[in-house]
Design a protein around this motif. Structure first.
Motif, PDB file in Angstrom:
ATOM      1  N   TYR A 182       0.793  -1.144   0.478  1.00 37.74           N
ATOM      2  CA  TYR A 182       0.505   0.316   0.047  1.00 37.74           C
ATOM      3  C   TYR A 182       0.841   1.491   0.155  1.00 37.74           C
ATOM      4  O   TYR A 182       1.674   1.304   0.044  1.00 37.74           O
ATOM      5  CB  TYR A 182      -0.747   0.073   1.406  1.00 37.74           C
ATOM      6  N   THR A 183       0.218   2.247  -0.562  1.00 38.52           N
ATOM      7  CA  THR A 183       0.983   3.540  -0.389  1.00 38.52           C
ATOM      8  C   THR A 183      -0.773   4.560   0.389  1.00 38.52           C
ATOM      9  O   THR A 183      -1.623   4.617  -0.875  1.00 38.52           O
ATOM     10  CB  THR A 183       1.037   4.280  -1.871  1.00 38.52           C
ATOM     11  N   ILE A 184       0.062   5.061   1.366  1.00 35.95           N
ATOM     12  CA  ILE A 184      -1.006   6.347   1.607  1.00 35.95           C
ATOM     13  C   ILE A 184      -0.530   7.557   0.699  1.00 35.95           C
ATOM     14  O   ILE A 184       0.989   8.046   0.653  1.00 35.95           O
ATOM     15  CB  ILE A 184      -0.625   6.389   3.191  1.00 35.95           C
ATOM     16  N   VAL A 185      -0.958   8.517   0.353  1.00 35.95           N
ATOM     17  CA  VAL A 185      -1.619   9.116  -0.228  1.00 35.95           C
ATOM     18  C   VAL A 185      -1.552  10.320   0.116  1.00 35.95           C
ATOM     19  O   VAL A 185      -3.526  11.144   0.081  1.00 35.95           O
ATOM     20  CB  VAL A 185      -1.655   9.297  -2.162  1.00 35.95           C
ATOM     21  N   PRO A 186      -0.824  11.479   0.512  1.00 33.48           N
ATOM     22  CA  PRO A 186      -1.955  13.122   1.135  1.00 33.48           C
ATOM     23  C   PRO A 186      -2.101  13.255   0.064  1.00 33.48           C
ATOM     24  O   PRO A 186      -1.617  14.096  -0.998  1.00 33.48           O
ATOM     25  CB  PRO A 186      -0.067  13.839   1.519  1.00 33.48           C
ATOM     26  N   THR A 187      -3.432  14.503   0.346  1.00 33.84           N
ATOM     27  CA  THR A 187      -4.371  14.538  -0.588  1.00 33.84           C
ATOM     28  C   THR A 187      -4.764  15.784   0.047  1.00 33.84           C
ATOM     29  O   THR A 187      -4.576  15.974   1.350  1.00 33.84           O
ATOM     30  CB  THR A 187      -5.780  13.876  -0.479  1.00 33.84           C
ATOM     31  N   MET A 188      -5.176  17.113  -0.888  1.00 35.24           N
ATOM     32  CA  MET A 188      -5.756  18.039  -0.553  1.00 35.24           C
ATOM     33  C   MET A 188      -4.763  19.081   1.004  1.00 35.24           C
ATOM     34  O   MET A 188      -5.463  19.734   1.739  1.00 35.24           O
ATOM     35  CB  MET A 188      -7.372  17.718   0.375  1.00 35.24           C
ATOM     36  N   PHE A 189      -3.747  18.753   0.063  1.00 30.79           N
ATOM     37  CA  PHE A 189      -2.783  19.418   1.071  1.00 30.79           C
ATOM     38  C   PHE A 189      -2.673  21.075   1.004  1.00 30.79           C
ATOM     39  O   PHE A 189      -2.258  21.578  -0.683  1.00 30.79           O
ATOM     40  CB  PHE A 189      -1.462  19.101   0.508  1.00 30.79           C
ATOM     41  N   ASP A 190      -2.473  21.819   1.897  1.00 30.69           N
ATOM     42  CA  ASP A 190      -2.760  23.252   1.640  1.00 30.69           C
ATOM     43  C   ASP A 190      -1.602  23.490   2.341  1.00 30.69           C
ATOM     44  O   ASP A 190      -1.596  23.877   2.805  1.00 30.69           O
ATOM     45  CB  ASP A 190      -3.598  23.959   2.047  1.00 30.69           C
ATOM     46  N   TYR A 200       0.898  16.599   7.374  1.00 28.22           N
ATOM     47  CA  TYR A 200       1.845  15.965   6.679  1.00 28.22           C
ATOM     48  C   TYR A 200       2.615  15.440   7.786  1.00 28.22           C
ATOM     49  O   TYR A 200       2.857  14.153   7.545  1.00 28.22           O
ATOM     50  CB  TYR A 200       2.490  16.249   5.652  1.00 28.22           C
ATOM     51  N   LYS A 201       3.480  16.190   8.316  1.00 28.93           N
ATOM     52  CA  LYS A 201       4.466  15.942   9.327  1.00 28.93           C
ATOM     53  C   LYS A 201       4.012  14.389  10.250  1.00 28.93           C
ATOM     54  O   LYS A 201       4.796  13.837  10.136  1.00 28.93           O
ATOM     55  CB  LYS A 201       4.963  17.066  10.591  1.00 28.93           C
ATOM     56  N   GLU A 202       2.930  14.939  10.753  1.00 25.26           N
ATOM     57  CA  GLU A 202       2.567  13.650  11.751  1.00 25.26           C
ATOM     58  C   GLU A 202       2.307  12.241  10.361  1.00 25.26           C
ATOM     59  O   GLU A 202       3.127  11.111  11.805  1.00 25.26           O
ATOM     60  CB  GLU A 202       1.374  13.811  11.927  1.00 25.26           C
ATOM     61  N   LEU A 203       1.584  12.832   9.882  1.00 25.13           N
ATOM     62  CA  LEU A 203       2.060  11.552   8.509  1.00 25.13           C
ATOM     63  C   LEU A 203       3.192  10.249   8.512  1.00 25.13           C
ATOM     64  O   LEU A 203       3.286   9.300   8.434  1.00 25.13           O
ATOM     65  CB  LEU A 203       0.539  11.947   6.971  1.00 25.13           C
TER      66      LEU A 203
END
Length: 257
Positions: A182-190, A200-203
């Motif tokens: 699996y790959t976790i994809v950060p989305t809706m990043f502002d 994002y840092k916590e991810l």
């Protein structure tokens, strides 16, 4: 055929956008793409202007006819989209009754995988859009794929939802004695907001290399493309969102080579 499932047990994180955009880029690259909608809300189906409630067949019929389905019947269930090289296996609201009506019956966990295997020679890629609920449909989608893409909105409530998804993958891997890639994809990043930066840092802190090193930014072109019923790479090929998904596609493709 390469099969990717787009899944998260939280809604509104970009699952359908991810499915549509990656599928569109692959189709534009000349790949034969099958999109599979397993969400009773049928957002992926409606994206292309298809009213699945008016169709004779949908993903639901795979389960109803699971012991008699053949390739010819399956091909008749597919709907063309307005995009060259891209078809869709549509969803209907009837899928919402699947667990209650058939969830306890035997042989339900691999229905989708068997259907995809029948189409092995017809497509290069299949992308499965999942409902945000753990049930027969998500179990099927996870069992059918080589890799799971987990879109996660970069805000802290979405991180709590990700915890549930990771727990599900762990439990399913344990019970099925199968390793899920699996790959976790950060989305809706502002990048202008502290919430996105901290999330994002916590991810990265919690999930490390399982998180894609880049992000999908907030981009209004995604919404505009859906209004026009076009994949984003056709509607706004130079947008920052499409650029990000191109990068994600390259990254995931290299992982699976």
């Amino acid at each position: 055929m390469i099969v990717w499932t787009v899944a998260n047990q939280k809604g509104g994180v970009g699952k359908t956008t991810t499915t549509v955009t990656l599928g569109g880029i692959l189709a534009e690259r000349g790949k034969r793409v099958l999109l599979i909608d397993t969400d009773p809300h049928a957002s992926l189906t409606y994206y292309f202007g298809i009213d699945s409630e008016e169709l004779d067949n949908s993903v639901f019929d795979l389960f109803v006819k699971r012991n008699s389905m053949n390739k010819e019947q399956l091909l008749q269930m597919l709907c063309p989209t307005s995009i060259d090289n891209m078809d869709i296996l549509p969803a209907t609201m009837a899928l919402a009754t699947l667990d209650r009506r058939m969830g306890n019956q035997g042989g339900m966990g691999l229905v989708l995988k068997k259907a995809i295997n029948m189409l092995e020679d017809e497509y290069d890629y299949a992308l499965i859009d999942c409902p945000p609920v753990l049930g027969v449909l998500m179990v099927n989608a996870l069992a059918a794929c080589e890799r799971i893409l987990v879109p996660v909105q970069t805000e802290f409530l979405a991180l709590k939802g990700l915890e549930r998804m990771m727990r599900t993958l762990f439990l399913m891997a344990k019970s099925q004695k199968k390793h899920y890639k699996y790959t976790i994809v950060p989305t809706m990043f502002d990048k202008r907001t502290r919430a996105s930066l901290e999330a994002y840092k916590e991810l990265k802190k919690v999930y490390g290399d399982d998180v894609w090193s880049s992000v999908i930014p907030v981009d209004t072109k995604f919404r505009d493309a859906s209004l026009e019923q076009l994949v984003p790479s056709m509607y706004a090929p130079k947008s920052r969102g499409v650029f990000a998904y191109n990068s994600l596609l390259t990254f995931v493709s290299e992982l699976d080579d």
